[in-house]
Each structure stands twice: as C-alpha cells, then as structure tokens.
Motif scaffolding. Structure first.
Motif, PDB file in Angstrom:
ATOM      1  N   LEU A  61       0.830  -1.205   0.000  1.00 60.90           N
ATOM      2  CA  LEU A  61       0.000   0.000   0.000  1.00 60.90           C
ATOM      3  C   LEU A  61       0.863   1.253   0.000  1.00 60.90           C
ATOM      4  O   LEU A  61       1.876   1.327   0.705  1.00 60.90           O
ATOM      5  CB  LEU A  61      -0.897   0.027   1.243  1.00 60.90           C
ATOM      6  N   ARG A  62       0.422   2.218  -0.790  1.00 57.81           N
ATOM      7  CA  ARG A  62       1.081   3.528  -0.798  1.00 57.81           C
ATOM      8  C   ARG A  62      -0.027   4.578  -0.757  1.00 57.81           C
ATOM      9  O   ARG A  62      -0.926   4.568  -1.594  1.00 57.81           O
ATOM     10  CB  ARG A  62       1.938   3.705  -2.040  1.00 57.81           C
ATOM     11  N   VAL A  63       0.059   5.456   0.211  1.00 66.09           N
ATOM     12  CA  VAL A  63      -0.926   6.515   0.345  1.00 66.09           C
ATOM     13  C   VAL A  63      -0.235   7.856   0.157  1.00 66.09           C
ATOM     14  O   VAL A  63       0.856   8.070   0.679  1.00 66.09           O
ATOM     15  CB  VAL A  63      -1.601   6.461   1.732  1.00 66.09           C
ATOM     16  N   THR A  64      -0.874   8.742  -0.582  1.00 63.09           N
ATOM     17  CA  THR A  64      -0.391  10.105  -0.712  1.00 63.09           C
ATOM     18  C   THR A  64      -1.462  11.049  -0.197  1.00 63.09           C
ATOM     19  O   THR A  64      -2.651  10.728  -0.180  1.00 63.09           O
ATOM     20  CB  THR A  64      -0.058  10.443  -2.171  1.00 63.09           C
ATOM     21  N   LEU A  65      -1.016  12.214   0.213  1.00 64.58           N
ATOM     22  CA  LEU A  65      -1.925  13.236   0.716  1.00 64.58           C
ATOM     23  C   LEU A  65      -1.495  14.584   0.172  1.00 64.58           C
ATOM     24  O   LEU A  65      -0.328  14.962   0.298  1.00 64.58           O
ATOM     25  CB  LEU A  65      -1.927  13.256   2.244  1.00 64.58           C
ATOM     26  N   ASP A  66      -2.432  15.289  -0.419  1.00 65.79           N
ATOM     27  CA  ASP A  66      -2.192  16.643  -0.919  1.00 65.79           C
ATOM     28  C   ASP A  66      -3.199  17.552  -0.221  1.00 65.79           C
ATOM     29  O   ASP A  66      -4.352  17.645  -0.628  1.00 65.79           O
ATOM     30  CB  ASP A  66      -2.362  16.688  -2.445  1.00 65.79           C
ATOM     31  N   THR A  67      -2.744  18.225   0.829  1.00 60.65           N
ATOM     32  CA  THR A  67      -3.674  19.047   1.606  1.00 60.65           C
ATOM     33  C   THR A  67      -4.090  20.297   0.843  1.00 60.65           C
ATOM     34  O   THR A  67      -5.153  20.851   1.102  1.00 60.65           O
ATOM     35  CB  THR A  67      -3.067  19.438   2.959  1.00 60.65           C
ATOM     36  N   SER A  68      -3.268  20.738  -0.108  1.00 61.94           N
ATOM     37  CA  SER A  68      -3.647  21.927  -0.891  1.00 61.94           C
ATOM     38  C   SER A  68      -4.818  21.619  -1.807  1.00 61.94           C
ATOM     39  O   SER A  68      -5.658  22.481  -2.064  1.00 61.94           O
ATOM     40  CB  SER A  68      -2.461  22.435  -1.699  1.00 61.94           C
ATOM     41  N   LYS A  69      -4.881  20.364  -2.256  1.00 62.73           N
ATOM     42  CA  LYS A  69      -5.984  19.952  -3.116  1.00 62.73           C
ATOM     43  C   LYS A  69      -7.057  19.207  -2.332  1.00 62.73           C
ATOM     44  O   LYS A  69      -8.072  18.793  -2.901  1.00 62.73           O
ATOM     45  CB  LYS A  69      -5.465  19.052  -4.244  1.00 62.73           C
ATOM     46  N   LYS A  70      -6.796  19.005  -1.049  1.00 61.65           N
ATOM     47  CA  LYS A  70      -7.728  18.260  -0.199  1.00 61.65           C
ATOM     48  C   LYS A  70      -8.048  16.907  -0.836  1.00 61.65           C
ATOM     49  O   LYS A  70      -9.222  16.555  -1.067  1.00 61.65           O
ATOM     50  CB  LYS A  70      -8.998  19.051   0.077  1.00 61.65           C
ATOM     51  N   SER A  71      -6.990  16.169  -1.138  1.00 60.03           N
ATOM     52  CA  SER A  71      -7.194  14.868  -1.770  1.00 60.03           C
ATOM     53  C   SER A  71      -6.134  13.885  -1.312  1.00 60.03           C
ATOM     54  O   SER A  71      -5.035  14.265  -0.875  1.00 60.03           O
ATOM     55  CB  SER A  71      -7.180  14.998  -3.292  1.00 60.03           C
ATOM     56  N   SER A  72      -6.482  12.614  -1.415  1.00 60.16           N
ATOM     57  CA  SER A  72      -5.579  11.537  -1.064  1.00 60.16           C
ATOM     58  C   SER A  72      -5.765  10.426  -2.089  1.00 60.16           C
ATOM     59  O   SER A  72      -6.832  10.302  -2.704  1.00 60.16           O
ATOM     60  CB  SER A  72      -5.895  11.006   0.335  1.00 60.16           C
ATOM     61  N   SER A  73      -4.715   9.629  -2.259  1.00 57.13           N
ATOM     62  CA  SER A  73      -4.857   8.463  -3.116  1.00 57.13           C
ATOM     63  C   SER A  73      -4.295   7.243  -2.409  1.00 57.13           C
ATOM     64  O   SER A  73      -3.361   7.347  -1.604  1.00 57.13           O
ATOM     65  CB  SER A  73      -4.134   8.674  -4.450  1.00 57.13           C
ATOM     66  N   LEU A  74      -4.891   6.114  -2.709  1.00 55.16           N
ATOM     67  CA  LEU A  74      -4.436   4.824  -2.199  1.00 55.16           C
ATOM     68  C   LEU A  74      -4.038   3.978  -3.394  1.00 55.16           C
ATOM     69  O   LEU A  74      -4.849   3.749  -4.288  1.00 55.16           O
ATOM     70  CB  LEU A  74      -5.538   4.125  -1.406  1.00 55.16           C
ATOM     71  N   LEU A  75      -2.797   3.544  -3.392  1.00 56.30           N
ATOM     72  CA  LEU A  75      -2.290   2.679  -4.451  1.00 56.30           C
ATOM     73  C   LEU A  75      -2.030   1.304  -3.867  1.00 56.30           C
ATOM     74  O   LEU A  75      -1.345   1.182  -2.851  1.00 56.30           O
ATOM     75  CB  LEU A  75      -0.999   3.249  -5.038  1.00 56.30           C
ATOM     76  N   ILE A  76      -2.596   0.295  -4.503  1.00 56.86           N
ATOM     77  CA  ILE A  76      -2.303  -1.093  -4.141  1.00 56.86           C
ATOM     78  C   ILE A  76      -1.501  -1.679  -5.284  1.00 56.86           C
ATOM     79  O   ILE A  76      -1.990  -1.749  -6.425  1.00 56.86           O
ATOM     80  CB  ILE A  76      -3.592  -1.914  -3.927  1.00 56.86           C
TER      81      ILE A  76
END
Lengths: 113, 115
Positions: A61-76
């Motif tokens: 699992l890899r999670v990213t967070l972009d608070t400026s865009k208020k978004s996150s992604s989960l990569l499996i």
C-alpha cells in the motif's frame, strides 16, 4: 454531505495490476485514514496519514496526501484476488480524534484472476 | 480473541417491534460507536460514548437509544422498528484523548431486516 468522497465508485482490474483509488474531502483535517471492507465483514484499518505527511507506505500500500488539493490516493501494487473489497477513506478533524471520523461512500475494487 | 464483538449478526423482525443489538470490546478503549451502513454502503455515525457519556448524537430518531453499562459495552436499542431501519449496524471502538489518532476497530456488523 459526507466529508470524504472516493473515486472511482467501482474499479475492476486484472490480478497483478496496480489499483489506484482517490479520495477528496472538504475541510481541514488532522489525519486521513483508509479502511478495507470485505463482503459481509466489518471495516479494517489499513493505513493512516497525518496532515503534515505527504506519502506513506505499508507493504503493498502507498498513500499520498495533498492538503492543498484536499485529496488523497491509495495505491495497491501487484494486486491479488484477496484484495477484492470496498475501500473507504475517512477523515479526522483537527482536535476531533475519532469523534470527527467521517467516511466516504467507498470504492468497490474487483480483482479478476 | 475477537476485539469488538456484536450480536446478533442477523436480525429479521416485523415493523413496530423493539430490538436490541449488543456490542462488547476487549481492547480497553475509552470510546465506542455505532455506525449505520445503508444499502449503498454509506457509513453514517449514529452515536459515540466516551467514559459512559454520550458525546456525539447525529440526527437519528429518538427511537434509537444507546446504552452503555460500562466502557467495554455499548448496546443499541431500537423501538418501533420501521422499514427504513433495515441496514447493517456496526459497532466500533477507539482510544481517545490527546495524541490518539482516531483509528477505529470495527465489529463484524449486525444486519437488521425489517419486514
């Protein structure tokens, strides 16, 4: 409306491929969490990323967070049939602890053998 | 050992009846919750209890009443059941207080069907 919203609502890929799910939210957060729900089961916590972190890894699992865009992604990565499940993001408001945990509607992931 | 256990797993009942769902956690957590998951899988928080005090009560009908005899138990009692109450109800628990991040531990769910 709910804080987190996942995209896409459903995703079907072949075993071995990578799966990416996205989550958008509306207000400031303390942290963002991803949960998995297998059919007919309860939710299981996968990974947590704090608002001052940009990327986090846990096994495949890899999670990213972009608070400026208020978004996150989960990569499996290297998906397996056992990864078939619904995946939810949940956000924690500043100072809210679990009291402020709100969930999106989830992404239903199907891994085809 | 099951960390968060709830019973029953399935409940089928008639409109107008009263029913209860029980939940117990053996994690030593201070806060317990009830969530409702509808047919579209949307999870909505209903209640949370911290040290036997209600701290969240979202806009749920007063037919729903949580009861916590101690911090390891949070039961959900539902009066005068309606068709729209059909859903899966999840119990969850978490630590609380400064420094705790809000990770939830869920039970396996109780599927309520109102006929």
């Amino acid at each position: 409306s709910q804080q987190g919203e996942e995209d896409p609502q459903a995703l079907s890929i072949q075993e071995g491929e990578n799966a990416t799910m996205n989550c958008s939210y509306k207000t400031s957060i303390n942290n963002l969490q991803w949960y998995r729900q297998n059919s007919g089961r309860g939710l299981v916590h996968l990974i947590l990323i704090r608002s001052n972190e940009r990327e986090k890894h846990s096994g495949r699992l890899r999670v990213t967070l972009d608070t400026s865009k208020k978004s996150s992604s989960l990569l499996i990565t290297a998906s397996r049939a056992a990864d078939t499940a619904s995946y939810f993001c949940a956000t924690v408001f500043p100072g809210g602890g679990a009291d402020g945990l709100t969930f999106g509607k989830g992404t239903h992931l199907i891994i085809q053998p | 050992d099951t960390a968060v256990s709830q019973t029953p797993k399935y409940l089928v009942t008639q409109m107008g009846n009263d029913k209860s769902i029980k939940c117990e956690q053996n994690l030593g957590h201070d806060t317990m919750y009830w969530y409702k998951q509808d047919s579209k899988k949307f999870l909505k928080i209903m209640f949370s209890y911290n040290n036997k005090e209600l701290i969240i009560n979202e806009t749920v009908p007063n037919r729903f009443s949580p009861k916590s005899p101690d911090k390891a138990h949070l039961n959900l009692h539902i009066n005068s059941l309606e068709l729209g109450d059909s859903a899966v109800y999840f119990c969850a628990s978490s630590r609380s207080g400064t420094g705790h991040t809000g990770e939830l531990f869920f039970g396996e769910g109780s599927r309520l069907t109102v006929l």
